[in-house]
Design a protein around this motif. Structure first.
Motif, PDB file in Angstrom:
ATOM      1  N   UNK A  93       1.383  -1.203   0.068  1.00 29.39           N
ATOM      2  CA  UNK A  93       0.149  -0.052  -0.051  1.00 29.39           C
ATOM      3  C   UNK A  93       1.104   1.086   0.266  1.00 29.39           C
ATOM      4  N   UNK A  94       2.176   0.939   0.344  1.00 27.36           N
ATOM      5  CA  UNK A  94       2.969   2.244   0.824  1.00 27.36           C
ATOM      6  C   UNK A  94       3.840   2.415  -0.724  1.00 27.36           C
ATOM      7  N   UNK A  95       4.278   1.495  -1.229  1.00 26.02           N
ATOM      8  CA  UNK A  95       4.368   1.614  -2.602  1.00 26.02           C
ATOM      9  C   UNK A  95       3.535   2.116  -3.948  1.00 26.02           C
ATOM     10  N   UNK A  96       2.295   1.495  -3.904  1.00 32.57           N
ATOM     11  CA  UNK A  96       1.118   2.585  -3.896  1.00 32.57           C
ATOM     12  C   UNK A  96       0.791   3.387  -4.140  1.00 32.57           C
ATOM     13  N   UNK A  97       0.831   4.283  -2.755  1.00 32.86           N
ATOM     14  CA  UNK A  97       0.614   6.166  -2.945  1.00 32.86           C
ATOM     15  C   UNK A  97       1.373   6.066  -3.044  1.00 32.86           C
ATOM     16  N   UNK A  98       2.879   6.098  -3.245  1.00 29.86           N
ATOM     17  CA  UNK A  98       4.492   7.076  -3.436  1.00 29.86           C
ATOM     18  C   UNK A  98       3.752   7.339  -5.014  1.00 29.86           C
ATOM     19  N   UNK A  99       3.654   6.137  -5.508  1.00 30.58           N
ATOM     20  CA  UNK A  99       3.576   6.264  -7.589  1.00 30.58           C
ATOM     21  C   UNK A  99       2.208   6.846  -7.642  1.00 30.58           C
ATOM     22  N   UNK A 104      -2.997  -1.618  -8.034  1.00 28.45           N
ATOM     23  CA  UNK A 104      -2.705  -2.363  -7.983  1.00 28.45           C
ATOM     24  C   UNK A 104      -3.326  -4.032  -8.093  1.00 28.45           C
ATOM     25  N   UNK A 105      -2.346  -4.848  -8.974  1.00 31.63           N
ATOM     26  CA  UNK A 105      -2.777  -5.631 -10.371  1.00 31.63           C
ATOM     27  C   UNK A 105      -2.626  -7.537  -8.367  1.00 31.63           C
ATOM     28  N   UNK A 106      -3.226  -8.501  -8.119  1.00 28.37           N
ATOM     29  CA  UNK A 106      -2.615  -8.977  -6.906  1.00 28.37           C
ATOM     30  C   UNK A 106      -3.503 -10.224  -7.264  1.00 28.37           C
ATOM     31  N   UNK A 107      -3.466 -11.905  -6.804  1.00 19.95           N
ATOM     32  CA  UNK A 107      -3.758 -12.797  -7.298  1.00 19.95           C
ATOM     33  C   UNK A 107      -5.036 -13.101  -6.485  1.00 19.95           C
ATOM     34  N   UNK A 108      -5.942 -14.348  -6.914  1.00 22.42           N
ATOM     35  CA  UNK A 108      -7.071 -14.122  -5.700  1.00 22.42           C
ATOM     36  C   UNK A 108      -7.270 -15.787  -6.169  1.00 22.42           C
ATOM     37  N   UNK A 109      -7.806 -16.536  -5.510  1.00 23.61           N
ATOM     38  CA  UNK A 109      -8.888 -17.623  -5.990  1.00 23.61           C
ATOM     39  C   UNK A 109      -9.868 -17.747  -6.771  1.00 23.61           C
ATOM     40  N   UNK A 130      -5.947   0.577   0.520  1.00 22.50           N
ATOM     41  CA  UNK A 130      -5.562   1.034  -0.126  1.00 22.50           C
ATOM     42  C   UNK A 130      -5.603   2.503  -0.631  1.00 22.50           C
ATOM     43  N   UNK A 131      -5.421   3.053  -1.409  1.00 20.32           N
ATOM     44  CA  UNK A 131      -5.936   4.900  -1.445  1.00 20.32           C
ATOM     45  C   UNK A 131      -6.275   4.086  -2.579  1.00 20.32           C
ATOM     46  N   UNK A 132      -5.263   3.370  -3.838  1.00 17.37           N
ATOM     47  CA  UNK A 132      -5.536   3.403  -5.017  1.00 17.37           C
ATOM     48  C   UNK A 132      -6.457   1.902  -5.296  1.00 17.37           C
ATOM     49  N   UNK A 166     -11.883   7.155 -10.227  1.00 17.76           N
ATOM     50  CA  UNK A 166     -10.289   6.259 -11.183  1.00 17.76           C
ATOM     51  C   UNK A 166     -11.048   5.081 -11.675  1.00 17.76           C
ATOM     52  N   UNK A 167     -12.498   4.883 -11.385  1.00 18.46           N
ATOM     53  CA  UNK A 167     -13.358   3.820 -12.462  1.00 18.46           C
ATOM     54  C   UNK A 167     -13.194   4.386 -13.717  1.00 18.46           C
TER      55      UNK A 167
END
Length: 267
Positions: A93-99, A104-109, A130-132, A166-167
């Motif tokens: 979350x910190x990395x996303x906020x700084x950019x 954020x794209x992550x995996x799930x089942x 997450x703020x993004x 954002x959407x």
């Protein structure tokens, strides 16, 4: 999006999310940030710090992953890798906020296990904090640019006047059509809240109403199938609505193989 943050734990699910991120970024010529967060501790018996040994192994794993995806990376797409010590949720979350302009794209089942795998997991914590926007990719998701996005709404308004910006930005980037799945309490329901309607006044969309008394999970899956949806989108503050739709006990077994990327927009 200029920057896609993609957490990686080297599982099959997270590797598929990386492949999805590469496919998206190839289309828009941005940067993928592959990040793995790790924790180490000193052992009481040996009094040695395992940090360097762990990091060396992770460097090897990240190198193997880069070798796997390198043939699919097109000119104009950049990939950067990070091994960072700390809590996975905080690091991501910190990395996303700084950019700037990040996703954020992550995996799930699968959606059939959504409550189990999102509530109480790292993925859930990232989505909640997450703020993004966060795009959760199931292992069954096909690698394609989203063209049909379903936004599931109830009668509650968004908290802010710009919550859907954002959407809208992603819809424009993807060249995607918006379809609203709107949950109503009765046939006399006034419809979409004026604040939501105002935010979407310049966005073409189709509208589908559904009575809340119905089996929501089954109804939603049927609707997603009927329009051949590519992504399901929800607004984060709608927790109760979210749980109604995806509680595992409400999803029929014959629907369990139907799965869609889930885009969560912070409000």
């Amino acid at each position: 999006m200029k920057n896609i943050i993609c957490p990686i734990d080297f599982s099959d699910a997270s590797k598929h999310a990386v492949n999805y991120a590469v496919h998206l970024t190839n289309h828009f010529k941005g940067t993928i940030h592959l990040v793995h967060a790790y924790m180490t501790k000193k052992t009481a018996s040996m009094l040695i710090n395992m940090d360097e040994a762990v990091k060396e192994g992770l460097d090897t794993d990240m190198g193997f992953l880069m070798d796997q995806i390198r043939p699919d990376i097109l000119p104009g797409t950049q990939v950067k890798t990070y091994l960072q010590k700390g809590s996975a949720v905080s690091v991501i979350t910190h990395m996303a906020e700084q950019m700037e302009d990040s996703l954020i794209v992550l995996g799930k089942t699968g959606l059939s296990n959504l409550k189990t795998n999102l509530f109480g997991s790292v993925s859930t914590a990232v989505i909640r904090k997450s703020s993004v926007p966060v795009l959760a990719i199931p292992r069954e998701a096909k690698l394609r640019i989203p063209r049909r996005v379903v936004l599931a709404l109830d009668q509650n308004p968004t908290k802010e006047d710009d919550s859907l910006n954002a959407l809208i930005h992603l819809l424009n980037e993807w060249g995607a059509q918006l379809h609203l799945y709107h949950l109503i309490e009765s046939e006399e329901d006034p419809g979409i809240h004026p604040r939501t309607s105002k935010q979407l006044e310049n966005v073409p969309y189709s509208l589908h109403f559904e009575l809340s008394q119905k089996d929501l999970s089954d109804s939603l899956h049927s609707y997603l199938e009927s329009i051949q949806a590519d992504v399901l989108c929800m607004i984060r503050h709608q927790k109760t609505f979210f749980e109604k739709l995806f509680h595992a006990s409400h999803i029929r077994k014959e629907r369990s193989n139907v799965d869609y990327p889930l885009l969560v927009i912070p409000d």
